[in-house]
Design a protein around this motif. Structure first.
Motif, mmCIF file in Angstrom:
data_model
loop_
_atom_site.group_PDB
_atom_site.id
_atom_site.type_symbol
_atom_site.label_atom_id
_atom_site.label_comp_id
_atom_site.label_asym_id
_atom_site.label_seq_id
_atom_site.Cartn_x
_atom_site.Cartn_y
_atom_site.Cartn_z
ATOM 1 N N THR A 154 37.455 30.081 34.168
ATOM 2 C CA THR A 154 38.325 29.073 34.264
ATOM 3 C C THR A 154 37.904 28.084 34.967
ATOM 4 O O THR A 154 36.819 27.902 35.279
ATOM 5 N N ARG A 155 39.057 26.762 35.204
ATOM 6 C CA ARG A 155 38.585 25.746 35.870
ATOM 7 C C ARG A 155 39.609 25.196 36.741
ATOM 8 O O ARG A 155 40.842 25.681 36.629
ATOM 9 N N PRO A 156 39.285 24.799 37.854
ATOM 10 C CA PRO A 156 40.274 24.174 39.015
ATOM 11 C C PRO A 156 41.356 23.383 38.384
ATOM 12 O O PRO A 156 42.433 23.524 38.690
ATOM 13 N N THR A 157 40.993 22.431 37.565
ATOM 14 C CA THR A 157 41.687 21.402 36.996
ATOM 15 C C THR A 157 41.631 21.866 35.423
ATOM 16 O O THR A 157 40.693 21.056 34.741
ATOM 17 N N PRO A 158 42.304 22.328 34.714
ATOM 18 C CA PRO A 158 42.055 22.715 33.254
ATOM 19 C C PRO A 158 42.084 21.672 32.306
ATOM 20 O O PRO A 158 41.298 21.480 31.173
ATOM 21 N N TYR A 159 42.491 20.483 32.770
ATOM 22 C CA TYR A 159 42.451 19.141 31.742
ATOM 23 C C TYR A 159 41.676 18.093 32.450
ATOM 24 O O TYR A 159 41.737 17.012 31.908
ATOM 25 N N GLY A 160 41.052 18.353 33.495
ATOM 26 C CA GLY A 160 40.571 17.307 34.156
ATOM 27 C C GLY A 160 38.939 17.642 33.813
ATOM 28 O O GLY A 160 38.409 18.472 33.366
ATOM 29 N N MET A 161 38.072 16.587 34.218
ATOM 30 C CA MET A 161 36.792 16.470 33.957
ATOM 31 C C MET A 161 36.009 16.858 35.197
ATOM 32 O O MET A 161 34.649 17.120 35.317
ATOM 33 N N LYS A 162 36.354 17.101 36.288
ATOM 34 C CA LYS A 162 35.943 17.501 37.533
ATOM 35 C C LYS A 162 36.299 18.752 38.286
ATOM 36 O O LYS A 162 37.648 18.939 37.913
ATOM 37 N N GLY A 163 36.053 19.173 39.108
ATOM 38 C CA GLY A 163 36.212 20.343 39.718
ATOM 39 C C GLY A 163 35.272 21.051 40.659
ATOM 40 O O GLY A 163 33.969 20.822 40.143
ATOM 41 N N LYS A 179 46.406 39.379 42.090
ATOM 42 C CA LYS A 179 46.905 37.916 42.559
ATOM 43 C C LYS A 179 45.900 36.958 43.091
ATOM 44 O O LYS A 179 44.621 37.620 43.697
ATOM 45 N N GLU A 180 45.694 35.659 42.591
ATOM 46 C CA GLU A 180 44.500 34.884 42.961
ATOM 47 C C GLU A 180 44.958 34.366 44.364
ATOM 48 O O GLU A 180 46.012 33.624 44.366
ATOM 49 N N VAL A 181 44.368 34.760 45.372
ATOM 50 C CA VAL A 181 44.429 34.415 46.794
ATOM 51 C C VAL A 181 44.159 32.862 46.926
ATOM 52 O O VAL A 181 45.227 32.048 47.456
ATOM 53 N N ALA A 182 43.224 32.143 46.312
ATOM 54 C CA ALA A 182 42.972 30.865 46.072
ATOM 55 C C ALA A 182 42.279 30.887 44.671
ATOM 56 O O ALA A 182 41.996 31.768 44.153
ATOM 57 N N TYR A 183 41.992 29.295 44.308
ATOM 58 C CA TYR A 183 41.309 29.444 43.197
ATOM 59 C C TYR A 183 40.130 30.059 42.965
ATOM 60 O O TYR A 183 39.078 29.968 43.952
ATOM 61 N N GLY A 184 39.904 31.071 41.822
ATOM 62 C CA GLY A 184 38.780 31.699 41.569
ATOM 63 C C GLY A 184 38.511 32.934 42.602
ATOM 64 O O GLY A 184 37.583 33.322 42.625
ATOM 65 N N ILE A 185 39.463 33.229 43.369
ATOM 66 C CA ILE A 185 39.304 34.400 44.236
ATOM 67 C C ILE A 185 40.347 35.460 43.824
ATOM 68 O O ILE A 185 41.514 35.327 44.624
ATOM 69 N N PRO A 186 40.422 36.230 42.817
ATOM 70 C CA PRO A 186 41.502 37.236 42.615
ATOM 71 C C PRO A 186 41.245 38.607 43.609
ATOM 72 O O PRO A 186 40.156 38.828 43.874
ATOM 73 N N SER A 187 42.511 39.055 44.009
ATOM 74 C CA SER A 187 42.481 40.355 44.556
ATOM 75 C C SER A 187 43.197 41.158 43.734
ATOM 76 O O SER A 187 44.151 40.924 43.250
ATOM 77 N N ARG A 188 42.680 42.509 43.561
ATOM 78 C CA ARG A 188 43.020 43.245 42.552
ATOM 79 C C ARG A 188 43.863 44.580 43.398
ATOM 80 O O ARG A 188 44.068 45.369 42.630
ATOM 81 N N ILE A 189 44.005 44.251 44.647
ATOM 82 C CA ILE A 189 44.695 45.226 45.168
ATOM 83 C C ILE A 189 46.072 44.845 44.830
ATOM 84 O O ILE A 189 46.949 43.917 45.004
ATOM 85 N N PRO A 190 46.976 45.892 44.708
ATOM 86 C CA PRO A 190 48.347 45.769 44.383
ATOM 87 C C PRO A 190 49.114 45.143 45.536
ATOM 88 O O PRO A 190 48.951 45.579 46.775
ATOM 89 N N MET A 191 49.854 43.953 45.096
ATOM 90 C CA MET A 191 50.508 43.398 46.514
ATOM 91 C C MET A 191 52.122 42.836 45.908
ATOM 92 O O MET A 191 52.175 42.587 44.783
#
Length: 676
Positions: free
Chosen positions: A94-103, A301-313
C-alpha cells in the motif's frame, strides 16, 4: 464487595470514578493529566477517599497508543527468517497517499536492527533448515550491543511449529533478564507473515514502556496502602491484571477509548437500542458502534499507516478534535481545527495556565456555552483572552471575534460528524437509525450540533459523561482471545480435530484466566471460525454454537454468512477453514448496579440555577441554566438551555428539548417531528 475505582488517563484530563459495590453509589472527579501520569493517577484517587479502602482498581491508559503514534517506544530489534528482513516495509504494497507521487513510512524497527537468521519451516511445520544457533546468538549479541532492550522473534510458519522460536527465547535469556522477549507464536499464532510480524513488533516496542509505567503506578498505589487487584483495560473491551497486560502490551492499544465504548454498551443494553458512541475529550474524538447490544469488534486495525495490529479490538475511529484542539487559519486562508492540542499544559487560553493559541474550549467560552467560572479563577481575564485570540483569527477571515468562534465550532462539528459518517456509512449503516451517546468532558457540549449534521434525532447523555471511560473500566469484565491457524479444506478435516484445537486454545486461555482470580465457571467461552472459498483472499468470521461442530454444519454456517455479506452464492467452490478463535468473557459487568439519583417529583423550574446568554446561528439567546441532578424524571427542558454537572456541561440548542429517562440518562430530541 467493596469500593472499586476506574481511572482513565487522557491527554488532557485524568477521569476517576469510585463505585460502592454494595450500594451502587458513585463518586467522580476530573484532574489535569500530569507529565508523570502515575502522579496524577494517585493524587486524583486521593481526592475521592482513602486508597487503602479500595477493593480493586481498573485503569484505561493511552501510554501504548501515544508511544506508537509519536514513535516513542523502546529500542527494538527483530529476529526473522533469512529473506524476510524487509517485510515491515514491503507490507501489503500500500501507499501513504494512494493517488500521490510522494510518501514515506518509518517502521517501528530500523533496518539496522533487523537481523536475519538461517532457519526454515514449511507450512506443515516440518523443519527444512535447522536453526543456526551460533549465528542466532551472534545476531542477538549484536542487537543488544546496539542498545536494543526488546527483541521480537518472528520466524516463518512458527504458528505451526514453534521449536525454533523457543530456541531463540533460550538464547536471548542467556544475556539476562534485561532484554524483553516477544515471540510471534505467543503473540499471534496465525498465518499472515506481515500482520504477525507487525503485531509482534508492536508488542516488543511497547512492552518495556508499559511494564515500567504499570510498575510505577502499582508501586505508588501499594505505598498508599492499596492491596487489591490492579486491572488494565484491554483493546478488546475487557480487563487483565497488570502482569498479563505488561506481557501482552499490544493488547493495551486503544485501552482508554475501549472503556468508554464498553460503558456505551452497558447503556445500549439497558435501552435496547443501537448506539453511536462519541467520546470528545481534550485531545481527541473517538467514535464507535454498539449494535444488537454488542460493540463492533475489528479483527485487524491499522494503528497508524503501515502498522496493522491483528489483535481483536473494539472498532474505534479517532481524529484529533477535542476541547483543547488548536484553531488556526492556514497559509491558504482556510480555518483549521486540530489535530494539535493545547493539552492540559498549558491548556486553552481560558484555563488561565499560560495557553496562547485559541482552542475549541475557548470558542465555547466566547459563545457563552461553558461557564468560565468553573474552569478559571479569573473569569473576566479568561473571556478577554479568548476574545482577543479570536479577534486575531477573525481578522484573517473578515469576521468579528464571535463569528470567528462560531465558524470554528462549525468546522469542529463537521470534522466529528464526518468521523461518524466514516464508521457508519462505510458499513452501509444509516446513522439516522442510531441514537448518539456523547461523553467525555466536551462531548455533551457538541452532541446536538453533531447530530444536526447527521440527521440524528436522539441524543442520550449518560449520567456521568465526563468520566464515562472510567465508568467503563469498572463495569468491564476479564476478556481474552486466542486464535489458531488451521489452513485446511473442510472436506479434509474432522470434527474431532476441530475440537482438539479448541481444547488447546482453551488451555492457553485458562492459563491467563487462572491468574486473574476467577473461577472457571465464571467464564463463558465463545467460539468462532474464519473461512474462505478456495482461491479467495478475503475471509468471513462466523460465530459457532460451540466447540463440537461438524464440518458440514460449519460449511452451512459459512455459506449463509457469505451470502448475507456479499449477496452471492458460490457454493460449488471448496471451503477452507483458515483460523479458529476462542473469546473468553467473564460476567463481571453484570454484577455492578450503578445508583443514579433520579428526582421523581417537581418541575423544570425547580432545577433552574441561573440565566445566561449563548450564541447560536449568528444570534444571541437568553438561556436558562439547570442543575442536572435537580431535573425531575419525564419533565421537558426546552432549548436553548445549559445543564451543568460536576464533570461536564450539556448544551441544548434552540429546536431541541431534553428529559430524564427511567435510567437517569438525559435524552435530548429534536422538536420538529419531520426533521431528518
Amino acid at each position: 464487595m467493596g469500593l472499586v475505582a476506574g481511572v482513565d488517563v487522557g491527554g488532557t484530563f485524568t477521569d476517576i470514578c469510585v463505585v460502592d459495590e454494595t450500594t451502587g453509589t458513585v463518586k467522580v472527579t476530573k484532574v489535569p493529566t500530569t507529565r508523570n501520569q502515575a502522579e496524577g493517577f494517585v493524587s486524583g484517587l486521593h481526592q475521592l477517599g482513602d486508597i487503602a479502602e479500595l477493593r480493586a482498581i481498573a485503569h484505561g491508559t493511552t501510554v501504548g497508543t501515544n508511544a506508537l503514534l509519536e514513535r516513542k517506544g523502546a529500542a527494538t530489534g527483530l529476529l526473522t527468517t533469512e529473506g524476510f528482513r524487509d517485510i515491515l516495509e514491503l507490507g501489503r504494497r500500500t501507499r501513504p497517499t494512494p493517488y500521490g507521487m510522494k510518501g514515506e513510512f518509518q517502521p517501528l524497527v530500523a533496518r539496522s536492527r533487523r537481523s536475519e537468521i538461517r532457519e526454515r519451516m514449511d507450512a506443515e511445520g516440518r523443519v527444512l533448515v535447522e536453526l543456526d544457533r551460533a549465528a542466532a546468538r551472534a545476531a542477538i549479541e549484536a542487537l543488544i550491543a546496539d542498545g536494543v532492550e526488546s527483541i521480537a522473534v518472528v520466524l516463518m510458519h512458527s504458528y505451526v511449529n514453534a521449536e525454533h522460536e523457543e530456541i531463540c527465547r533460550e538464547l536471548i535469556a542467556e544475556f539476562g533478564d534485561r532484554v524483553f522477549i516477544s515471540l510471534s507464536h505467543d503473540v499471534l499464532p496465525e498465518i499472515g507473515e506481515f500482520e504477525r510480524t507487525s503485531t509482534t513488533v508492536i508488542n516488543a516496542y511497547l512492552q518495556p514502556l508499559i511494564s515500567r509505567y504499570l510498575e510505577r503506578v502499582d508501586r505508588e498505589l501499594r505505598s498508599a496502602g492499596f492491596s487489591g487487584p490492579f486491572h488494565i483495560m484491554q483493546s478488546n473491551g475487557g480487563v487483565l491484571n497488570a502482569e498479563n497486560s505488561a506481557r501482552a502490551a499490544c493488547r493495551s492499544v486503544l485501552s482508554g477509548p475501549a472503556g468508554g465504548l464498553m460503558a456505551a454498551h452497558f447503556i445500549a443494553r439497558k435501552l435496547n437500542r443501537n448506539i453511536i458512541s462519541a467520546d470528545m475529550g481534550g485531545t481527541s474524538f473517538d467514535v464507535g458502534l454498539v449494535m444488537g447490544g454488542e460493540p463492533i469488534l475489528s479483527e485487524q486495525k491499522e494503528v497508524a499507516y503501515g502498522i496493522p495490529s491483528r489483535i481483536p479490538m473494539i472498532d474505534i475511529d479517532t481524529i484529533g478534535a477535542g476541547g483543547g484542539s488548536i484553531i488556526r487559519v492556514n497559509a491558504g486562508g482556510l480555518l483549521t481545527v486540530g489535530p494539535e492540542s493545547a493539552g492540559s499544559i498549558p491548556g486553552p487560553i481560558s484555563y488561565g495556565r499560560g495557553g496562547t493559541e485559541p482552542t475549541v474550549a475557548d470558542a465555547n467560552v466566547v459563545l457563552g456555552r461553558i461557564d468560565v467560572e468553573r474552569i478559571s479563577s479569573d473569569a473576566k481575564s479568561a473571556i478577554g483572552g479568548a476574545l482577543k485570540a479570536f479577534e486575531a483569527v477573525g481578522e484573517k477571515l473578515n469576521l468579528d471575534a464571535e463569528a470567528a468562534a462560531e465558524a470554528s465550532l462549525k468546522v469542529a462539528d463537521l470534522l466529528m460528524a464526518n468521523a461518524i459518517r466514516s464508521i457508519s456509512l462505510e458499513r452501509g449503516l444509516d446513522p439516522r437509525k442510531f441514537s448518539l451517546l456523547p461523553f467525555g468532558g466536551a462531548g455533551p457540549v457538541h452532541a446536538c450540533a453533531i447530530a444536526d449534521q447527521l440527521g440524528i434525532r436522539s441524543v442520550v447523555v449518560p449520567p456521568w459523561p465526563g468520566v464515562f471511560s472510567a465508568v467503563g473500566c469498572i463495569i468491564s469484565g476479564v476478556r481474552f482471545d486466542d486464535t489458531r491457524s488451521v489452513l485446511k479444506r473442510l472436506d479434509r478435516i474432522s470434527a474431532k480435530e476441530i475440537r482438539e484445537l479448541f481444547d488447546l486454545m482453551g488451555e492457553r486461555i485458562f492459563a491467563i484466566i487462572d491468574g486473574e482470580g476467577l473461577a472457571r465457571d465464571e467464564v463463558v467461552l465463545n467460539y468462532e471460525a474464519s473461512l474462505q472459498y478456495e482461491g479467495q483472499t478475503h475471509r468471513v468470521l462466523v460465530p459457532l454454537p460451540g466447540p463440537n461442530v461438524e464440518p458440514d454444519e460449519l460449511a452451512r454456517i459459512f455459506e449463509a454468512a457469505y451470502a448475507k455479506a456479499f449477496s452471492v452464492s458460490v457454493s460449488e467452490l471448496p471451503i477452507r477453514l483458515v483460523n479458529l478463535r476462542v473469546r473468553a468473557v467473564s460476567a463481571a459487568e453484570s454484577r455492578i448496579e450503578l445508583k443514579v439519583d433520579i428526582r421523581r417529583t417537581g418541575s423544570a423550574a425547580d432545577a433552574v440555577v441561573g440565566v445566561t446568554r449563548m450564541r447560536f446561528g449568528g444570534a444571541w439567546h437568553e438561556a436558562r441554566v439547570y442543575d442536572r441532578w435537580a431535573i425531575p424524571i419525564g419533565v421537558d427542558v426546552a432549548g436553548p438551555a445549559r445543564i451543568d454537572q460536576s464533570d461536564t456541561t450539556i448544551i441544548i440548542p434552540p429546536g431541541w428539548s431534553a428529559a430524564v429517562d427511567d435510567f437517569g440518562n438525559l435524552e435530548i430530541t429534536r422538536e420538529e417531528a419531520g426533521h431528518a
